[in-house]
Every structure is written in structure tokens, then in C-alpha cells.
Write a protein that holds these residues in place. Structure first.
Motif, PDB file in Angstrom:
ATOM      1  N   TYR A 188     -32.565 -20.383 -19.823  1.00  0.00           N
ATOM      2  CA  TYR A 188     -33.336 -21.563 -18.979  1.00  0.00           C
ATOM      3  C   TYR A 188     -33.089 -22.861 -19.494  1.00  0.00           C
ATOM      4  O   TYR A 188     -33.215 -23.192 -20.834  1.00  0.00           O
ATOM      5  CB  TYR A 188     -34.804 -21.064 -19.055  1.00  0.00           C
ATOM      6  CG  TYR A 188     -35.106 -19.813 -18.278  1.00  0.00           C
ATOM      7  CD1 TYR A 188     -35.372 -20.012 -16.952  1.00  0.00           C
ATOM      8  CD2 TYR A 188     -35.315 -18.689 -19.005  1.00  0.00           C
ATOM      9  CE1 TYR A 188     -35.761 -18.812 -16.297  1.00  0.00           C
ATOM     10  CE2 TYR A 188     -35.373 -17.504 -18.278  1.00  0.00           C
ATOM     11  CZ  TYR A 188     -35.721 -17.384 -16.887  1.00  0.00           C
ATOM     12  OH  TYR A 188     -36.075 -16.183 -16.178  1.00  0.00           O
ATOM     13  N   LYS A 206     -30.346 -20.738 -15.548  1.00  0.00           N
ATOM     14  CA  LYS A 206     -31.327 -21.167 -14.753  1.00  0.00           C
ATOM     15  C   LYS A 206     -32.034 -22.367 -14.985  1.00  0.00           C
ATOM     16  O   LYS A 206     -32.552 -22.492 -16.044  1.00  0.00           O
ATOM     17  CB  LYS A 206     -32.332 -20.125 -14.619  1.00  0.00           C
ATOM     18  CG  LYS A 206     -31.893 -18.562 -14.370  1.00  0.00           C
ATOM     19  CD  LYS A 206     -33.078 -17.672 -14.257  1.00  0.00           C
ATOM     20  CE  LYS A 206     -32.470 -16.323 -13.454  1.00  0.00           C
ATOM     21  NZ  LYS A 206     -33.521 -15.371 -12.968  1.00  0.00           N
ATOM     22  N   LYS A 240     -38.301 -21.411  -8.557  1.00  0.00           N
ATOM     23  CA  LYS A 240     -38.450 -20.067  -8.867  1.00  0.00           C
ATOM     24  C   LYS A 240     -38.193 -19.596 -10.131  1.00  0.00           C
ATOM     25  O   LYS A 240     -38.987 -19.123 -10.833  1.00  0.00           O
ATOM     26  CB  LYS A 240     -37.596 -19.135  -8.002  1.00  0.00           C
ATOM     27  CG  LYS A 240     -37.750 -17.500  -8.234  1.00  0.00           C
ATOM     28  CD  LYS A 240     -36.953 -16.805  -7.432  1.00  0.00           C
ATOM     29  CE  LYS A 240     -37.269 -15.292  -7.788  1.00  0.00           C
ATOM     30  NZ  LYS A 240     -35.927 -14.304  -7.324  1.00  0.00           N
ATOM     31  N   SER A 241     -37.077 -20.452 -10.910  1.00  0.00           N
ATOM     32  CA  SER A 241     -36.976 -20.298 -12.385  1.00  0.00           C
ATOM     33  C   SER A 241     -37.932 -20.878 -13.028  1.00  0.00           C
ATOM     34  O   SER A 241     -38.139 -20.420 -14.085  1.00  0.00           O
ATOM     35  CB  SER A 241     -35.376 -20.888 -12.562  1.00  0.00           C
ATOM     36  OG  SER A 241     -34.170 -20.340 -11.995  1.00  0.00           O
ATOM     37  N   ARG A 242     -38.533 -21.952 -12.890  1.00  0.00           N
ATOM     38  CA  ARG A 242     -39.600 -22.656 -13.651  1.00  0.00           C
ATOM     39  C   ARG A 242     -40.677 -21.657 -13.792  1.00  0.00           C
ATOM     40  O   ARG A 242     -41.449 -21.489 -14.601  1.00  0.00           O
ATOM     41  CB  ARG A 242     -39.880 -23.836 -12.804  1.00  0.00           C
ATOM     42  CG  ARG A 242     -40.841 -24.684 -13.874  1.00  0.00           C
ATOM     43  CD  ARG A 242     -41.258 -26.140 -13.221  1.00  0.00           C
ATOM     44  NE  ARG A 242     -40.969 -26.153 -11.585  1.00  0.00           N
ATOM     45  CZ  ARG A 242     -40.293 -27.075 -11.351  1.00  0.00           C
ATOM     46  NH1 ARG A 242     -39.328 -27.992 -12.276  1.00  0.00           N
ATOM     47  NH2 ARG A 242     -39.926 -27.433 -10.111  1.00  0.00           N
ATOM     48  N   GLN A 243     -40.937 -21.144 -12.229  1.00  0.00           N
ATOM     49  CA  GLN A 243     -42.072 -20.121 -12.607  1.00  0.00           C
ATOM     50  C   GLN A 243     -41.766 -18.726 -13.200  1.00  0.00           C
ATOM     51  O   GLN A 243     -42.773 -18.446 -13.945  1.00  0.00           O
ATOM     52  CB  GLN A 243     -42.484 -19.777 -10.895  1.00  0.00           C
ATOM     53  CG  GLN A 243     -43.145 -20.619 -10.089  1.00  0.00           C
ATOM     54  CD  GLN A 243     -43.266 -20.184  -8.744  1.00  0.00           C
ATOM     55  OE1 GLN A 243     -42.618 -19.383  -8.238  1.00  0.00           O
ATOM     56  NE2 GLN A 243     -44.642 -20.302  -8.091  1.00  0.00           N
ATOM     57  N   GLU A 244     -40.845 -18.308 -13.289  1.00  0.00           N
ATOM     58  CA  GLU A 244     -40.366 -17.233 -14.232  1.00  0.00           C
ATOM     59  C   GLU A 244     -40.550 -17.666 -15.447  1.00  0.00           C
ATOM     60  O   GLU A 244     -41.064 -16.907 -16.364  1.00  0.00           O
ATOM     61  CB  GLU A 244     -38.821 -16.917 -13.936  1.00  0.00           C
ATOM     62  CG  GLU A 244     -38.542 -16.269 -12.701  1.00  0.00           C
ATOM     63  CD  GLU A 244     -36.848 -16.024 -12.452  1.00  0.00           C
ATOM     64  OE1 GLU A 244     -36.278 -16.096 -13.603  1.00  0.00           O
ATOM     65  OE2 GLU A 244     -36.407 -15.456 -11.557  1.00  0.00           O
ATOM     66  N   LEU A 245     -39.976 -18.641 -15.901  1.00  0.00           N
ATOM     67  CA  LEU A 245     -40.249 -19.158 -17.335  1.00  0.00           C
ATOM     68  C   LEU A 245     -41.311 -19.252 -17.803  1.00  0.00           C
ATOM     69  O   LEU A 245     -41.932 -18.799 -18.944  1.00  0.00           O
ATOM     70  CB  LEU A 245     -39.333 -20.569 -17.291  1.00  0.00           C
ATOM     71  CG  LEU A 245     -39.310 -21.093 -18.815  1.00  0.00           C
ATOM     72  CD1 LEU A 245     -38.521 -20.527 -19.800  1.00  0.00           C
ATOM     73  CD2 LEU A 245     -38.844 -22.644 -18.774  1.00  0.00           C
ATOM     74  N   GLU A 262     -44.545 -17.880 -16.239  1.00  0.00           N
ATOM     75  CA  GLU A 262     -45.326 -16.938 -15.837  1.00  0.00           C
ATOM     76  C   GLU A 262     -44.752 -15.667 -16.599  1.00  0.00           C
ATOM     77  O   GLU A 262     -45.847 -14.790 -17.015  1.00  0.00           O
ATOM     78  CB  GLU A 262     -45.445 -16.846 -14.407  1.00  0.00           C
ATOM     79  CG  GLU A 262     -46.056 -17.930 -13.681  1.00  0.00           C
ATOM     80  CD  GLU A 262     -46.192 -17.749 -12.286  1.00  0.00           C
ATOM     81  OE1 GLU A 262     -45.759 -16.761 -11.712  1.00  0.00           O
ATOM     82  OE2 GLU A 262     -46.586 -18.883 -11.344  1.00  0.00           O
ATOM     83  N   ILE A 263     -43.560 -15.483 -16.559  1.00  0.00           N
ATOM     84  CA  ILE A 263     -43.067 -14.283 -17.227  1.00  0.00           C
ATOM     85  C   ILE A 263     -42.862 -14.333 -18.663  1.00  0.00           C
ATOM     86  O   ILE A 263     -43.398 -13.536 -19.473  1.00  0.00           O
ATOM     87  CB  ILE A 263     -41.843 -13.882 -16.705  1.00  0.00           C
ATOM     88  CG1 ILE A 263     -42.093 -13.384 -14.980  1.00  0.00           C
ATOM     89  CG2 ILE A 263     -41.063 -12.495 -17.353  1.00  0.00           C
ATOM     90  CD1 ILE A 263     -40.685 -13.171 -14.323  1.00  0.00           C
ATOM     91  N   TYR A 264     -42.365 -15.395 -19.314  1.00  0.00           N
ATOM     92  CA  TYR A 264     -41.939 -15.729 -20.609  1.00  0.00           C
ATOM     93  C   TYR A 264     -42.947 -16.519 -21.434  1.00  0.00           C
ATOM     94  O   TYR A 264     -43.091 -16.689 -22.545  1.00  0.00           O
ATOM     95  CB  TYR A 264     -40.575 -15.925 -20.816  1.00  0.00           C
ATOM     96  CG  TYR A 264     -39.612 -15.118 -19.995  1.00  0.00           C
ATOM     97  CD1 TYR A 264     -39.395 -13.841 -20.708  1.00  0.00           C
ATOM     98  CD2 TYR A 264     -38.971 -15.460 -19.034  1.00  0.00           C
ATOM     99  CE1 TYR A 264     -38.531 -13.093 -20.117  1.00  0.00           C
ATOM    100  CE2 TYR A 264     -37.996 -14.581 -18.315  1.00  0.00           C
ATOM    101  CZ  TYR A 264     -37.881 -13.415 -18.869  1.00  0.00           C
ATOM    102  OH  TYR A 264     -36.926 -12.597 -18.222  1.00  0.00           O
TER     103      TYR A 264
END
Length: 79
Positions: free
Chosen positions: A7, A32, A39-44, A46-48
């Protein structure tokens, strides 16, 4: 070989160094960019649970920030 996701964001010198490092050792990775892709910002975040770049995902390992020693350890690079 484990999947590697990096990321990144624009104007991030440590992000550039990590990509150069991975390229130098012949690792392929997916990049990403959190500035260019919501979407990548949200993954970073929220998920990680990360709010900084670079964040490197190697399999199930999450490395937040520029931690070259940890990256070497996870990728089994012995120098």
C-alpha cells in the motif's frame, strides 16, 4: 511464494524505497495507491488497521511502516 501487496501513496519516499528493494530481490508484488483508489484506502484502514504507508502485506503478515529488518525476516532474506 506468498502474495505481496504494498500500500503506497504519492510523494512517499519510503514507499519508493520498498518497491526498489522488492524489485532488487526479484519479488513480484501488487501495488495499491491509497490516493488514487478509494477502495484501497478503505482496505488499508478497515482490514489492516493501518493509517500509514508503506504498509506491506506478505501472506498473513502485516508490516506497517518502513521496517526493512521485518521485511527481510518475513521474506527470508539473509544478508
Amino acid at each position: 511464494m506468498k502474495d505481496i501487496i504494498v500500500y503506497t501513496q504519492n510523494e512517499c519516499p519510503p514507499c519508493k524505497i520498498i518497491k526498489m528493494f522488492l524489485n532488487e530481490y526479484g519479488f513480484s508484488y501488487s501495488e495499491k495507491n491509497i490516493h488514487e483508489d478509494e477502495k484501497s484506502r478503505q482496505e488499508l484502514t478497515e482490514i489492516y488497521g493501518s493509517y500509514s504507508t508503506p504498509t506491506i502485506i506478505v501472506g498473513s503478515e502485516v508490516i506497517i511502516g518502513f521496517d526493512l529488518e521485518k521485511i527481510k525476516q518475513v521474506l527470508n532474506i539473509n544478508e
